[in-house]
Design a protein around this motif. Structure first.
Motif, PDB file in Angstrom:
ATOM      1  N   VAL A   1       0.839  -1.200   0.000  1.00 49.99           N
ATOM      2  CA  VAL A   1       0.000   0.000   0.000  1.00 49.99           C
ATOM      3  C   VAL A   1       0.875   1.252   0.000  1.00 49.99           C
ATOM      4  O   VAL A   1       0.605   2.216  -0.730  1.00 49.99           O
ATOM      5  CB  VAL A   1      -0.944   0.009   1.224  1.00 49.99           C
ATOM      6  N   LEU A   2       1.933   1.245   0.803  1.00 49.35           N
ATOM      7  CA  LEU A   2       2.832   2.395   0.855  1.00 49.35           C
ATOM      8  C   LEU A   2       3.490   2.653  -0.495  1.00 49.35           C
ATOM      9  O   LEU A   2       3.464   3.773  -1.015  1.00 49.35           O
ATOM     10  CB  LEU A   2       3.904   2.168   1.923  1.00 49.35           C
ATOM     11  N   VAL A   3       4.074   1.606  -1.069  1.00 46.76           N
ATOM     12  CA  VAL A   3       4.808   1.773  -2.334  1.00 46.76           C
ATOM     13  C   VAL A   3       3.865   2.180  -3.459  1.00 46.76           C
ATOM     14  O   VAL A   3       4.109   3.167  -4.174  1.00 46.76           O
ATOM     15  CB  VAL A   3       5.544   0.466  -2.702  1.00 46.76           C
ATOM     16  N   LEU A   4       2.768   1.425  -3.636  1.00 49.97           N
ATOM     17  CA  LEU A   4       1.838   1.740  -4.729  1.00 49.97           C
ATOM     18  C   LEU A   4       1.102   3.046  -4.466  1.00 49.97           C
ATOM     19  O   LEU A   4       0.743   3.762  -5.411  1.00 49.97           O
ATOM     20  CB  LEU A   4       0.843   0.592  -4.911  1.00 49.97           C
ATOM     21  N   GLY A   5       0.861   3.373  -3.195  1.00 49.28           N
ATOM     22  CA  GLY A   5       0.207   4.639  -2.869  1.00 49.28           C
ATOM     23  C   GLY A   5       1.031   5.827  -3.301  1.00 49.28           C
ATOM     24  O   GLY A   5       0.528   6.775  -3.920  1.00 49.28           O
ATOM     25  N   VAL A   6       2.321   5.802  -2.992  1.00 48.06           N
ATOM     26  CA  VAL A   6       3.202   6.901  -3.408  1.00 48.06           C
ATOM     27  C   VAL A   6       3.287   6.967  -4.924  1.00 48.06           C
ATOM     28  O   VAL A   6       3.209   8.048  -5.536  1.00 48.06           O
ATOM     29  CB  VAL A   6       4.605   6.728  -2.795  1.00 48.06           C
ATOM     30  N   LEU A   7       3.426   5.807  -5.568  1.00 45.03           N
ATOM     31  CA  LEU A   7       3.508   5.777  -7.031  1.00 45.03           C
ATOM     32  C   LEU A   7       2.263   6.361  -7.680  1.00 45.03           C
ATOM     33  O   LEU A   7       2.344   7.152  -8.632  1.00 45.03           O
ATOM     34  CB  LEU A   7       3.688   4.339  -7.506  1.00 45.03           C
ATOM     35  N   THR A   8       1.106   5.955  -7.187  1.00 47.17           N
ATOM     36  CA  THR A   8      -0.155   6.391  -7.785  1.00 47.17           C
ATOM     37  C   THR A   8      -0.445   7.853  -7.498  1.00 47.17           C
ATOM     38  O   THR A   8      -1.102   8.531  -8.296  1.00 47.17           O
ATOM     39  CB  THR A   8      -1.310   5.513  -7.268  1.00 47.17           C
TER      40      THR A   8
END
Length: 436
Positions: free
Chosen positions: A43-50
């Motif tokens: 969630v952290l990684v994809l959240g920042v990416l998105t």
């Protein structure tokens, strides 16, 4: 062969048709519940990416007059930079989604994030509006990697209710970006010049590069990848567009996004010009309504396992349509204040918190992992194209400026059409499933 959305038996029968070839059983995402630490990191990684791409579209909006003055250009010319990044985000998704299906997720993602970081830094040193427009287009193309590939990664790893639950968590992180971007951008102007916004974008992008490099594993093994030439790609896109399981939720999502984006793009002018709100008042209302979206996504997460995906989506659509109908009534009858407007819009945003993760889940989960990148690209491109086009209609008035009346009419039209499209798609899916 039928490839159906994972969920309850009733839910599967309502959305399952045969249109796109399903993945082999060996290619299906694991159904085991993943460790909480893994999910939290994802969630952290994809959240920042998105979040980086949408944040790039509106973080600098409060600085338009300052940028125009520094570059010696008209404000309308500077507004082209916003159009450029929106076009770049749409086209970039169409290109990068299929690339991730052929080459895996990590390589296109790392390249896109690296290019976005470099271009963000270059935006700090532009000397002409023309160069700024070009850089913003490239920034949009590169920024599309985070959004389109993140959705594909979710499809690789999760199905059905697990995918819906993950999208709800992801929206808790990413939903704040486009909403709070103008507020953060205004605060940055208090401590530095407009270039500071692009330094922040470069910093966030560099952080996401490190997060992907260290913590995001490759989610599409080589045996699942699908290299396809232009002819095969066009055939895949054609199958997706004809698949009612995919195109129904996708168009529903795009129209719902158009309803919400109409509010985002028009309410600043409506609240300040028509109702005499200050910039601080607008920021407060904007923040309150953002909380509505976040509440909706978390209500959706709580309902997973208790209420089917389709019913959660329909509930969100109904809540959204009813709220904007009330908004239209207030526009006709008059006498409404800022508190009343904020209350109605809060409910509308809550409904969208139910619509977005469930529509995304139904669209992406209806397809096998081999075409998840292409499917994700179409979802994102249609979302930006339809959303941007719908929101522009609020300004089709005699004065050329949005009003509460024009804003509400566009929002009602988009919301009702989204509900009609999804009802038709569900009916069509049931008929096709019964005929198999």
């Amino acid at each position: 062969m039928t490839h159906s959305v994972v969920g309850s038996p009733a839910e599967r029968s309502s959305v399952s048709i045969s249109s796109v070839p399903a993945a082999d059983d060996s290619a299906a995402p694991p159904s085991a519940v993943r460790p909480r630490r893994f999910v939290a990191l994802l969630v952290l990684v994809l959240g920042v990416l998105t979040a980086v791409g949408p944040l790039a579209t509106d973080l600098y909006l409060p600085a338009f007059p300052m940028i125009a003055a520094d570059l010696g250009a008209s404000e309308s010319r500077i507004q082209l930079t916003l159009t450029a990044i929106m076009v770049g985000l749409a086209l970039g998704q169409l290109a990068l989604g299929p690339m991730s299906d052929a080459w895996g997720r990590r390589v296109p993602l790392l390249v896109g994030v690296a290019v976005f970081t470099v271009v963000s830094l270059a935006c700090m040193f532009v000397e002409s509006a023309q160069a700024f427009v070009v850089l913003r287009f490239v920034q949009g193309v590169a920024g599309a990697a985070g959004a389109v590939i993140s959705r594909a990664v979710v499809r690789d790893l999760f199905e059905g209710d697990e995918a819906a639950r993950f999208f709800s968590r992801l929206m808790l992180v990413t939903g704040l970006a486009p909403m709070l971007g103008p507020i953060l951008g205004g605060q940055l102007l208090l401590v530095g010049p407009w270039q500071l916004s692009f330094a922040v974008l470069a910093g966030m992008s560099a952080l996401s590069f490190v997060l992907v490099l260290v913590w995001l594993p490759e989610s599409l093994p080589a045996e699942r990848r699908r290299r396809q030439g232009p002819g095969v790609l066009l055939a895949t896109v054609g199958r997706l567009v004809r698949d009612v399981r995919f195109i129904g939720p996708t168009v529903t999502l795009a129209l719902s996004f158009g309803m919400m984006f109409t509010y985002i793009s028009a309410f600043s002018f409506v609240s300040q010009k028509e109702f005499g709100a200050s910039a601080q008042d607008f920021s407060l209302m904007f923040a309150v309504n953002t909380v509505g979206l976040m509440v909706g996504t978390q209500v959706n997460a709580l309902l997973i396992g208790r209420v089917e995906t389709v019913r959660r989506l329909v509930a969100g659509l109904v809540v959204g349509v009813v709220s904007v109908l009330v908004l239209a009534g207030l526009a006709v009858w008059g006498g409404v204040g800022l508190v009343g407007l904020t209350s109605v819009l809060f409910v509308m945003m809550l409904g969208m918190g139910l619509v977005f993760p469930n529509a995304m889940t139904l669209a992406i989960s209806s397809q096998p992992p081999q075409v998840a990148g292409t499917a994700s690209a179409l979802v994102g491109a249609l979302q930006f194209a339809v959303g941007g086009g719908v929101s522009a209609m609020a300004g089709w008035t005699a004065t050329g400026e949005a009003s509460l009346g024009s804003m509400s009419v566009v929002m009602v039209s988009a919301g009702v059409l989204a509900l009609v499209v999804f009802a038709w798609a569900s009916w069509r899916s049931r008929r096709l499933a019964a005929a198999v």
